[in-house]
Every structure is written in structure tokens, then in C-alpha cells.
Design a protein around this motif. Structure first.
Motif, PDB file in Angstrom:
ATOM      1  N   TYR A 232       0.830  -1.196   0.000  1.00  0.00           N
ATOM      2  CA  TYR A 232       0.000   0.000   0.000  1.00  0.00           C
ATOM      3  C   TYR A 232       0.874   1.258   0.000  1.00  0.00           C
ATOM      4  CZ  TYR A 232      -3.473   3.420   1.510  1.00  0.00           C
ATOM      5  OH  TYR A 232      -4.280   4.524   1.598  1.00  0.00           O
ATOM      6  N   VAL A 233       1.920   1.256   0.814  1.00  0.00           N
ATOM      7  CA  VAL A 233       2.839   2.405   0.851  1.00  0.00           C
ATOM      8  C   VAL A 233       3.455   2.639  -0.526  1.00  0.00           C
ATOM      9  CG1 VAL A 233       5.076   3.174   1.742  1.00  0.00           C
ATOM     10  CG2 VAL A 233       3.334   2.278   3.318  1.00  0.00           C
ATOM     11  N   ARG A 235       2.304   1.788  -3.472  1.00  0.00           N
ATOM     12  CA  ARG A 235       1.318   2.270  -4.447  1.00  0.00           C
ATOM     13  C   ARG A 235       0.898   3.709  -4.169  1.00  0.00           C
ATOM     14  NH1 ARG A 235      -3.095  -0.205  -3.699  1.00  0.00           N
ATOM     15  NH2 ARG A 235      -2.592  -1.822  -2.150  1.00  0.00           N
ATOM     16  N   ARG A 236       0.942   4.126  -2.927  1.00  0.00           N
ATOM     17  CA  ARG A 236       0.475   5.484  -2.586  1.00  0.00           C
ATOM     18  C   ARG A 236       1.591   6.517  -2.612  1.00  0.00           C
ATOM     19  NH1 ARG A 236      -3.083   7.083   2.823  1.00  0.00           N
ATOM     20  NH2 ARG A 236      -2.970   9.350   2.539  1.00  0.00           N
ATOM     21  N   TRP A 237       2.768   6.160  -2.101  1.00  0.00           N
ATOM     22  CA  TRP A 237       3.859   7.135  -2.026  1.00  0.00           C
ATOM     23  C   TRP A 237       5.013   6.820  -2.982  1.00  0.00           C
ATOM     24  CZ3 TRP A 237       1.199   6.023   2.553  1.00  0.00           C
ATOM     25  CH2 TRP A 237       0.620   7.113   3.199  1.00  0.00           C
ATOM     26  N   PHE A 265       6.010   9.784   5.843  1.00  0.00           N
ATOM     27  CA  PHE A 265       4.815   9.818   5.001  1.00  0.00           C
ATOM     28  C   PHE A 265       3.849  10.938   5.350  1.00  0.00           C
ATOM     29  CE2 PHE A 265       5.900   5.159   5.478  1.00  0.00           C
ATOM     30  CZ  PHE A 265       6.682   5.123   4.331  1.00  0.00           C
ATOM     31  N   GLU A 267       1.721  11.231   7.734  1.00  0.00           N
ATOM     32  CA  GLU A 267       0.480  10.833   8.373  1.00  0.00           C
ATOM     33  C   GLU A 267       0.781   9.874   9.516  1.00  0.00           C
ATOM     34  OE1 GLU A 267      -2.646   9.424   5.882  1.00  0.00           O
ATOM     35  OE2 GLU A 267      -2.139  10.760   4.222  1.00  0.00           O
ATOM     36  N   ILE A 272      -2.931   5.594   8.418  1.00  0.00           N
ATOM     37  CA  ILE A 272      -2.566   4.843   7.209  1.00  0.00           C
ATOM     38  C   ILE A 272      -3.114   3.430   7.278  1.00  0.00           C
ATOM     39  CG2 ILE A 272      -0.628   3.952   5.862  1.00  0.00           C
ATOM     40  CD1 ILE A 272       0.989   6.361   6.765  1.00  0.00           C
ATOM     41  N   ASP A 275      -6.714   3.508   6.379  1.00  0.00           N
ATOM     42  CA  ASP A 275      -6.862   3.703   4.933  1.00  0.00           C
ATOM     43  C   ASP A 275      -6.578   2.402   4.177  1.00  0.00           C
ATOM     44  OD1 ASP A 275      -7.505   6.331   5.345  1.00  0.00           O
ATOM     45  OD2 ASP A 275      -5.496   7.112   4.871  1.00  0.00           O
ATOM     46  N   LEU A 276      -5.564   1.644   4.650  1.00  0.00           N
ATOM     47  CA  LEU A 276      -5.250   0.359   4.021  1.00  0.00           C
ATOM     48  C   LEU A 276      -6.433  -0.598   4.142  1.00  0.00           C
ATOM     49  CD1 LEU A 276      -3.507  -1.953   2.904  1.00  0.00           C
ATOM     50  CD2 LEU A 276      -2.458  -2.167   5.164  1.00  0.00           C
ATOM     51  N   GLU A 279      -9.140   0.528   1.724  1.00  0.00           N
ATOM     52  CA  GLU A 279      -8.766   0.258   0.341  1.00  0.00           C
ATOM     53  C   GLU A 279      -8.876  -1.225   0.027  1.00  0.00           C
ATOM     54  OE1 GLU A 279      -5.652  -0.446  -2.914  1.00  0.00           O
ATOM     55  OE2 GLU A 279      -5.834  -1.277  -0.880  1.00  0.00           O
ATOM     56  N   ARG A 283     -11.162  -2.959  -2.783  1.00  0.00           N
ATOM     57  CA  ARG A 283     -10.499  -3.733  -3.833  1.00  0.00           C
ATOM     58  C   ARG A 283     -11.114  -5.125  -3.974  1.00  0.00           C
ATOM     59  NH1 ARG A 283      -5.277  -6.260  -3.196  1.00  0.00           N
ATOM     60  NH2 ARG A 283      -5.086  -5.062  -1.262  1.00  0.00           N
TER      61      ARG A 283
END
Length: 964
Positions: A232-233, A235-237, A265, A267, A272, A275-276, A279, A283
Motif C-alpha cells: 500500500y505504501v 502504491r500510494r507514495w 509519510f 500521516e 494509514i 486507509d489500508l 482500500e 479492492r
């Protein structure tokens, strides 16, 4: 004395002889720019593959993590088990142990998938990520390393990261760098999809460490959710953000991960994580809805024991029972359930899930199974058979590395077995009597997985992994002139030949259909091939996963293993309820896949030479040593080390008194053949100041200078169901009194003793109840010199004990223990009572109240019950609270004290006046189980109130902290 001379001779022989054994066993070393790969003869190809994978990983991680280890990483291929794995240690340097056997049957719990293009490449890459990541040192840590070297723990700050971060980054990079890494596999998808489906996504504090959460945790939990975090990190950052985070953490060391996450990051870690979770829910929602729209298969669960993992259901020939391999929270075993009534029976305790395999004899008299246990110097899989009615068990093979037994007509038995890293089909016409013989060897590189013998005895169905990834089902024609003759195996016929995972074949009773499970649609379902037409059909459409199909003898029911958030359960479907959805496309159109990397350029320059343990054994660090003697401060330095095979270990320290000029020295050496053999030898010795008297203010006014030497030889057998250990030690101590005034020392006194220790423990019961029994015995022979010698009868001490425990998954436990000892001298008898060990460990009394030096016996009974399953962490802190339990106990201790010894002044009330007067107590104790360092250090806090009953009544509070 004779003992002293023997002690000295053993020490000299060990020092002169010990460096040679690892070389004598034929270990070799492949030297590459960044690696030293150690292997036995016969494993040259695996060593080259491991070196290529390691070099490729180092170069890739140089770019992805911005770091390369400053010393060569040592990789040892140790093929001494049939349970595939890998381990990394960065205590002194990067050291990796690879168990190179191909993983069969491990994916159910670990997520290791047969989609992997190459097992050696995958496991070496994963472990090399650990070696690079954990070796990173920036800022203060790098400065510390430049001065002191590779100080264990202090120069590797990334070890302070949560286990989910450590295992997660290795799984993430494994997925990015090799074909078939776990992160992109249908098994990992199944685990995450099911967590979303059943609203069981863990909290952040639960996911960070290797904690016992009280339920099945697929893929090791920290691997699964650690991968999800870094994926996730990235893909996001972006992946560069991962490198920046790792570099930052490696420079700060003591920073809490949450602070490092916020700096990297912007946040909070908690935000986070939420949010994961959101998401992941979004998905998987579309996939879940698509499966539902196609019409769900609705299996029925079998009643039974509720094991966390229930695999390989095999119905008995009479259709009444279903045998299966079970893994519970405590142990693994072989079981069978009467599926109509739910009666569930344990047949045998053992590691029966991997590599695995269960089969009934055609007449139902025997049940064949494979289990992993200690065999020689390895931990190998062998074939057993058991009579379910009587429980009588017979071992069919011994150390043959065999699994997947299938019984054929006339009592024949076929199975799979390994020779090194290669697999083949073996056969015997009379199991347990006739030696097995190899009857079919697959093409080079194939790894055979599971077998199934057709009802007519003329075909063997087989599943096999093929290089490049994926596993296929094929059929081997079996020809025999007479029943019981060695079979002739005809040309293999492919049922499937693609990159999907097709495994665990089984036949319908009429021999027409071949059932298996497959992930070809991205979700594990049951499939069947009509062997008359060659057509494939999907039999189920489940939201989670369906595995290991088997058809009842009447052909009316299909049994299988059905995955859910709580683990794998036995389930069944009526034959009429199967879907029979045609499989479109060609299942025999394998497209060659990249193995995930090729041998590194320059490999022709790599060197092979004999293994030299001194290369990795040399000191990698030093650290200051300080203390106090009668003259004041002493200062010095110490170090320790271990060779790459774990066969040789040493520790050494030396210091000198700044005012006294007296030395303080210590040295120890241990040798264990190959690093994993059952025997070991050790020697140690030293000189140190020991305080013996204090004044009223607590200052030491008298010291002794003591020298000690000790040699130990030991042996241990760590089987799954039962283990035994024994050791024999010879030791001698010398001491002189030293006075701060500098007066001359009197003549040296000495003590020589021999100690024999034997212990045996075992597990029994079923996976809900854990029964453990342990017995131990210790004999010590003492001889003293200080003007006269003490005879052996007077210097003999023997102690022993036995314990029994019964524990349930709901947290209830009953414990009982007995400890006893006799002594011929004035040394206090040591007992094990109350969960502690010592001269008088009964919880209702202070340790100095009663003592015994002639004989003593102790008995305890305890009932424990979980009050609260806390299972709560402190956000990102490395602390996790497990269970709060209440224990009720009763204890009794009795003994006989001769008196007259110098130690009597420390005994306010001995047992001399009334020998064998029992000291008894009852009480209650609160126990809080705590895990520190993200689960790597389990502790228990004990707060208790005990009431002594005899010989005097009283109350006593106590508080203690212990390892568990």
C-alpha cells in the motif's frame, strides 16, 4: 585428582580437535563477490543457483534500499529436514540458513505457492532482503560500528522495527524481484479477501507482532499484513519512499515506528492502517460480488473437533469415517471423524500436514500416513500405518524422506520420496516387509507432490511442480504381470499442463473422474477431469477456497477442506450439487515463464574451496567490560562469535584491576557437529573476583578470587511427540581469599564435581487439550579439598522431578508436579515447586525460612483459568498484553536438614528439629501474560497471595516477572 586430570584432558582434546570436524564432513564454499555459499557435495547445482539468486538480490537491493552489507553474507544450504524454510541472523554478520528441500504442503498456512518459478531463488531472495535490510546502519549506528565493530543488537537498529515491517518488506521485495512471490499469489489474496469478507481485518496493534491472537493466523500474520502495508505504501507514495523510510530508521535506531512513519509519510501510522483496511475492502468488494453473481456453492461443514487446520479428508472404505490431518493451536495429529454423528477420534500425534498424505488400505484395516519426525541427524518424513481399531502403529520407512502414501490392490503401497533434492515414485508389494524400490523418476527439475491410485489399480494420478511455476496433474499407466510384481510405469499422460496450480488428485469410485483443486480462475476451487473425454469442469464456486477433494465409496458425496477466517474446516457436497461448469481454453498449453532471474554475469569467476570455519568465526566486534574488585574498578574488553554453520561458538573477555592489578578473565568454546547434530561439547573457564562479605552499609569488605573450569558433553533428541536430552559436566573451582589491605592469600581451596542431567518430555492428547509430561533427573558428585577430602558417598546429590499438564484452548489448565532430592553433603537440595526452582521455592514461605541439605520432596497442584483474553497492544509500542489468568494452588514441601554447616546462620528455622515436618500452603495468583519486542520476548507477571498452613500459619504477598 582423577576428575581434574580428566577435565584437563577433555579441554585440551576439544581445543585441538574441534576445528576439524566441519572440514572433515566435506563441506565446500562457493565464493562470489558478496556471498559465501556453503554446501555439501552433491548440492553444487543448488549452491550455484543460490549464489546467482543472492548476487541478483544484492544488486537489486543496492538500488531499492540503498545499502549493501559491508561483509560477505554467508549462506549455508542445510538439507537436514523435509520442512522447507530459511532463516537470517545478523548478530555477528549476515548469516542465512536455507533448508533447500522443495516446500510440499506448507502453503496452507504460510502462503508459499506452487506458482513460484524457483524455490531456491525465492527463499534466497527473501532471506537476502533480511540480510541487507537488517544490516543497514546510518548515523549513530554507523559510527558505533566503525569504532566497536558489529556489536550484536546495537549496530543493527532495523532489528527494532515491528516484525510485520521486517517480514513484510522481505515479502514485498520477494514479490517484486522474483516470479511467483507470495504477495501476488491467489493464496495471499484468499487470506486478505476472507478477512474483508468476514470483517476480521486485524487492528494495527494486533498485526505488528508475532502475537497469539487466539485464532488461526494465515501466512504467519506478520508476513501477510506486513506485505499489505508495504504494498500500500509503495502504491500510494512510491517505492522510493520505502527506501527513505528504511534509511531514516537505520539512522535513528530507538525511534518508535509511528514517529518514523509520520516523518516519512506525513500521516500517523494508525490513519494509514485504517486507509489500508478501507482500500482492501473496496479492492475485494468487486471480486466478492462477481463470485456471488455466478451463484455460490453452499457446502455443509462436517461436525468434529474444530481444528484450526483440517486437511486431506479421506473417507474409509465403508464410508463411515473420514480420516484427516489436523493442526490445532497446540499440536498436529492424525484424526478421524464419524461424519454422520460427529464422533471425533485422535489416532496419532505427529506432523502429518506437510509434506502430508493419508490413504486407507482397500479393506479398511490400515490407515497409511506420512509424518515428519527425527530420523538420524535429520527431521525427515516417513510412512507409517495404524490400525484404527486397536491403535497399533508400524513404521514402514525410516529416514527415507517419504510422503503421499497410496494403497493399491493386494496390499501394495506406492509413495513419493526424496533423494537429496530430487523426488521419485517408490513402490513396495509388502509394506514393512519388502524393501521399497524406485519405479518412476520424473524429468529433471520436476518436484512430485501427491499421488492417487485408481480403483482398478491400473493408473497412478500424480501432481508435479514444473520449473517456471505452476503444478500439473498427470496419469501414469501401471502394468503388472501378477498382482504384487514390481509395476512397470508407462509414458506419462498430461491432464493439465499450464502455469495454474493443480494439485491433490483423487479418483471417483468408478475411476472415470479425476478430481483436484486449482487456482486457475484466481480463487481455489474444486475441478474434475473426465478421463474418457479429457474435458475439464469446475465443480465449485466459493468465496474463500476449496482444497483436497475426495469422493465417498458410494460416489454420492465429495469431502474437501474449506477455508474460512477461522482456518480450514472439513466440508462436504452431494455429488448432485456439483456445478460441472466447463473450463474454457486449453489446459495443456503451458507457456514457459521466466524463472525470475538468470545466473549473474561473471559467475565463471566464482571460486569453490573447502569450507573454513575460521573465516566466519573470527571476532566481528569488541565491547568494553568493567566491574569492581577489592582494589576498585577493573576495565577490559570482550567479544564472541559463531561460524556460518553454527558448529563452532566462542566467547572471550579479559580485564585487569586498575588498582589491584588482578585479572578478570573468561573464555568459552562450544562445538556442535554441523550446527544441528544431536551431540555437543563445550569447555569454559575463567578467573573473577567474588564478594563474600559486606559491612552494615552494604560495602564489600572481603573478596575471593575464584578460578573455574568446566567441560560438558551432551546429547539431545527433539522429536515431535517426545524428546530426550542428557548432559555430563566435569568442573573444578579454585579460590583464594583476597583482602583489600593486600595481605598474602592463604593456600588455595578447590572443589571438583561431576554433574549428570537427564530429561525426557512429551506431548499427548488432542489438539484441543495439550497434555505434556516431563521427567528429569540430576546427579552431582562433589569432592572438596581444603585440608581433607570428602568421600564420594558424602558428596553425592541426586534430584529429580516429574510434571503433568492438561491445557484447553479456552484457557483452562490443570498442572501437577513432583520434585525430590537427596544429598550426601551440606549443599541445599534444589526443588521445582510453584513454577520456580531453588532451595525452597514454595510460594507461601520466604526462601530463607526452611531449608534442607539431606533430603527433600515437594508436591504442587494448580488449577488455572483465563479471566480475560486481553490481546491488546499499546499502539505501535513493542508491548502486547495477552491473557489475564487466575491460578489456585496447593503445595507441600518436606525435608531433613542435618545442621552443623556454616550456612546455618542463614537459616532462621531449619527442618533439623523435626525432620519431614511438612510445610504446606494454599493460595491464589493473578498471571498477566505480556509479549515484548513485538512478540519475540514472552513474559508473565505473577502477583500472588499465599497462606502457609503448617507448621505455622501466615500470609505472604509476592510479585515476580518471569520468562514464559
Amino acid at each position: 585428582m582423577r576428575i581434574a586430570r580428566a577435565l584437563g584432558a577433555i579441554a585440551v582434546l576439544l581445543v585441538l580437535w574441534a576445528p576439524a570436524p566441519a572440514v572433515a564432513t566435506g563441506w565446500m564454499t562457493l565464493e562470489t563477490p558478496h556471498l559465501r555459499v556453503h554446501f555439501r557435495p552433491g548440492y553444487e547445482t543448488a549452491a550455484m543457483d543460490a549464489a546467482a539468486a543472492g548476487e541478483d538480490a544484492v544488486e537489486a537491493l543496492r538500488q531499492r534500499l540503498g545499502s549493501v552489507p559491508d561483509r560477505p553474507v554467508h549462506v549455508a544450504l542445510v538439507d537436514d529436514t523435509d520442512l522447507a524454510n530459511g532463516y537470517t541472523d545478523v548478530t555477528y554478520y549476515g548469516r542465512i540458513i536455507i533448508l533447500p528441500v522443495f516446500p510440499v504442503g506448507l502453503g496452507y498456512t504460510t502462503g508459499l505457492s506452487l506458482r513460484m518459478a524457483d524455490w531456491i531463488r525465492l527463499v534466497v531472495t527473501h532471506e537476502m532482503v533480511h540480510a541487507v535490510h537488517l544490516d543497514m546502519a546510518e548515523g549513530a549506528a554507523r559510527g558505533l560500528r566503525q569504532v566497536f565493530g558489529h556489536v550484536p543488537g546495537f549496530s543493527t537498529p532495523n532489528l527494532l522495527q515491528p516484525m510485520a515491517f521486517i517480514e513484510g518488506i522481505a515479502t514485498f521485495e520477494e514479490t517484486e524481484l522474483v516470479t511467483g512471490g507470495r504477495g501476488g499469489d491467489p493464496l495471499f489474496d484468499m487470506f486478505l479477501r476472507t478477512a474483508v469478507l468476514e470483517s476480521k481485518w486485524p487492528r494495527m496493534d494486533e498485526a505488528l507482532g508475532q502475537y497469539d491472537l487466539g485464532y488461526f493466523q494465515p501466512a504467519g500474520h506478520v508476513y501477510l499484513y506486513g506485505y499489505a502495508w508495504w504494498d500500500y505504501v509503495a502504491r500510494r507514495w512510491g517505492e522510493d519512499a520505502i527506501e527513505e523510510f528504511q534509511q531514516e530508521f537505520a539512522s535513528s535506531g530507538v525511534t518508535r515506528p509511528g514517529e518514523a512513519v509520520r516523518r516519512a509519510f506525513g500521516e500517523s501510522m494508525e490513519a494509514i492502517w485504517k486507509d489500508l483496511e478501507k482500500e482492501a475492502g473496496e479492492r475485494f468488494a468487486a471480486q466478492i460480488e462477481a463470485i456471488r453473481r455466478a451463484g455460490l456453492t453452499e457446502p455443509r461443514l462436517l461436525p468434529g473437533s474444530g481444528a484450526w487446520v483440517a486437511l486431506s479428508p479421506r473417507p474409509s472404505p465403508d464410508g463411515r469415517w473420514v480420516a484427516y490431518a489436523a493442526s490445532g493451536p497446540y499440536l498436529q495429529d492424525l484424526r478421524m471423524v464419524e461424519w454422520a454423528t460427529g464422533q471425533d477420534l485422535q489416532l496419532a500425534v505427529g506432523l502429518v500436514s506437510a509434506p502430508g498424505g493419508i490413504a486407507w488400505a482397500p479393506d479398511g484395516r490400515y490407515l497409511y500416513y506420512a509424518a515428519v519426525d527425527e530420523a538420524g541427524e535429520g527431521f525427515f518424513s516417513d510412512i507409517y500405518r495404524i490400525e484404527p481399531g486397536s491403535g497399533r502403529r508400524q513404521r514402514i520407512t525410516s529416514g527415507q524422506r517419504a510422503w503421499a502414501p497410496v494403497a493399491g490392490p493386494g496390499g501394495q503401497l506406492a509413495f513419493l520420496a526424496r533423494e537429496g533434492l530430487e523426488t521419485a515414485v517408490w513402490w513396495t508389494g509388502a509394506p514393512g516387509v519388502e524393501p521399497p524400490r524406485k519405479v518412476w523418476k520424473p524429468p529433471e527439475g520436476w518436484q512430485l507432490l501427491h499421488l492417487a491410485w485408481s480403483p482398478d489399480g491400473k493408473r497412478l494420478a500424480l501432481s508435479a511442480w514444473k520449473p517456471g511455476g505452476g503444478s500439473d496433474v498427470l496419469i501414469l499407466p501401471v502394468e503388472q504381470e501378477r498382482l504384487g510384481d514390481p509395476p512397470r510405469i508407462g509414458q506419462a499422460q498430461s491432464v493439465t499442463d499450464d502455469v495454474a496450480v493443480d494439485d491433490h488428485p483423487s479418483w471417483s469410485p468408478d475411476g472415470r473422474y479425476l478430481l483436484f483443486h486449482s487456482d486457475r480462475d484466481g480463487v481455489y476451487n474444486l475441478y474434475a477431469c473426465d478421463t474418457r473425454t479429457g474435458r475439464l469442469a469446475r465443480l465449485t464456486n466459493v468465496l474463500t477456497g476449496a482444497f483436497d477433494p475426495a469422493v465417498s465409496p458410494d460416489g454420492q458425496t465429495v469431502f474437501f477442506s474449506w477455508f474460512g477466517q477461522g482456518g480450514y474446516r472439513l466440508a462436504r457436497l452431494d455429488w448432485q450439487a456439483l456445478r460441472w461448469d466447463p473450463v474454457t481454453g486449453d489446459s495443456r498449453s503451458r507457456e514457459p515463464d521466466s524463472p525470475g532471474g538468470s545466473r549473474s554475469p561473471g559467475s565463471t569467476e566464482w571460486k569453490v574451496r573447502p569450507y573454513d570455519p575460521l573465516e566466519s568465526l573470527r571476532p566481528a566486534y569488541w565491547e568494553p567490560v568493567w566491574g569492581q574488585d577489592w582494589g576498585g574498578l577493573y576495565l577490559g574488553a570482550g567479544t564472541s562469535g559463531e561460524d556460518a554453520l553454527g558448529a563452532h561458538r566462542f566467547a572471550a573477555a579479559g580485564a585487569i584491576g586498575l588498582m589491584s592489578g588482578a585479572p578478570a578473565l573468561y573464555a568459552a568454546y562450544a562445538w556442535q557437529p554441523g550446527g544441528s547434530g544431536p551431540g555437543y561439547l563445550s569447555v569454559e573457564g575463567g578467573v573473577e573476583p567474588v564478594p563474600v562479605e559486606e559491612d552494615g552499609s552494604g560495602d564489600v569488605v572481603r573478596w575471593q578470587q575464584m578460578a573455574t573450569a568446566r567441560a560438558t558433553v551432551g546429547w539431545q533428541r527433539q522429536g515431535y511427540a517426545a524428546g530426550t536430552a542428557a548432559s555430563l559436566s566435569l568442573a573444578q573451582s579454585w579460590w583464594r581469599e583476597a583482602y583489600p589491605s593486600g595481605e598474602p592469600w592463604p593456600a588455595a581451596e578447590r572443589r571438583t564435581y561431576a554433574e549428570l542431567w537427564v530429561a525426557r518430555g512429551g506431548n499427548w492428547g488432542d489438539h484441543v487439550h495439550l497434555g505434556s509430561q516431563q521427567g528429569w533427573a540430576q546427579a552431582v558428585v562433589l569432592a572438596e579439598a581444603g585440608g581433607r577430602s570428602v568421600g564420594v558417598p558424602e558428596g553425592l546429590q541426586v534430584t529429580g522431578g516429574w510434571s503433568l499438564g492438561l491445557q484447553r484452548i479456552d484457557g483452562q489448565a490443570v498442572l501437577a508436579g513432583l520434585s525430590a532430592g537427596v544429598s550426601g553433603g551440606h549443599d541445599l537440595v534444589t526443588l521445582d515447586v510453584g513454577g520456580e526452582s531453588g532451595a525452597f521455592p514454595a510460594r507461601g514461605f520466604d526462601r530463607a525460612t526452611y531449608q534442607a541439605d539431606a533430603a527433600a520432596v515437594g508436591l504442587q497442584v494448580e488449577y488455572r483459568r483465563r479471566l480475560v483474553a486481553i490481546r491488546q497492544g499499546m499502539a505501535d509500542a513493542p508491548t502486547f498484553f495477552d491473557d489475564l489468568s487466575l491460578a489456585l494452588f496447593a503445595e507441600g514441601v518436606a525435608g531433613w536438614d542435618r545442621g552443623g554447616g556454616a550456612a546455618d546462620t542463614a537459616r532462621p528455622l531449619s527442618l533439623e528439629a523435626a525432620p519431614w515436618t511438612p510445610a504446606t500452603d494454599v493460595g491464589a495468583e493473578l498471571r498477566l501474560s505480556v509479549s515484548l519486542d513485538y512478540g519475540r520476548t514472552p513474559l508473565v507477571v505473577r502477583l500472588g497471595l499465599a497462606r502457609s498452613l503448617t507448621p505455622v500459619a501466615g500470609l505472604r504477598w509476592y510479585l515476580s516477572l518471569q520468562a514464559r
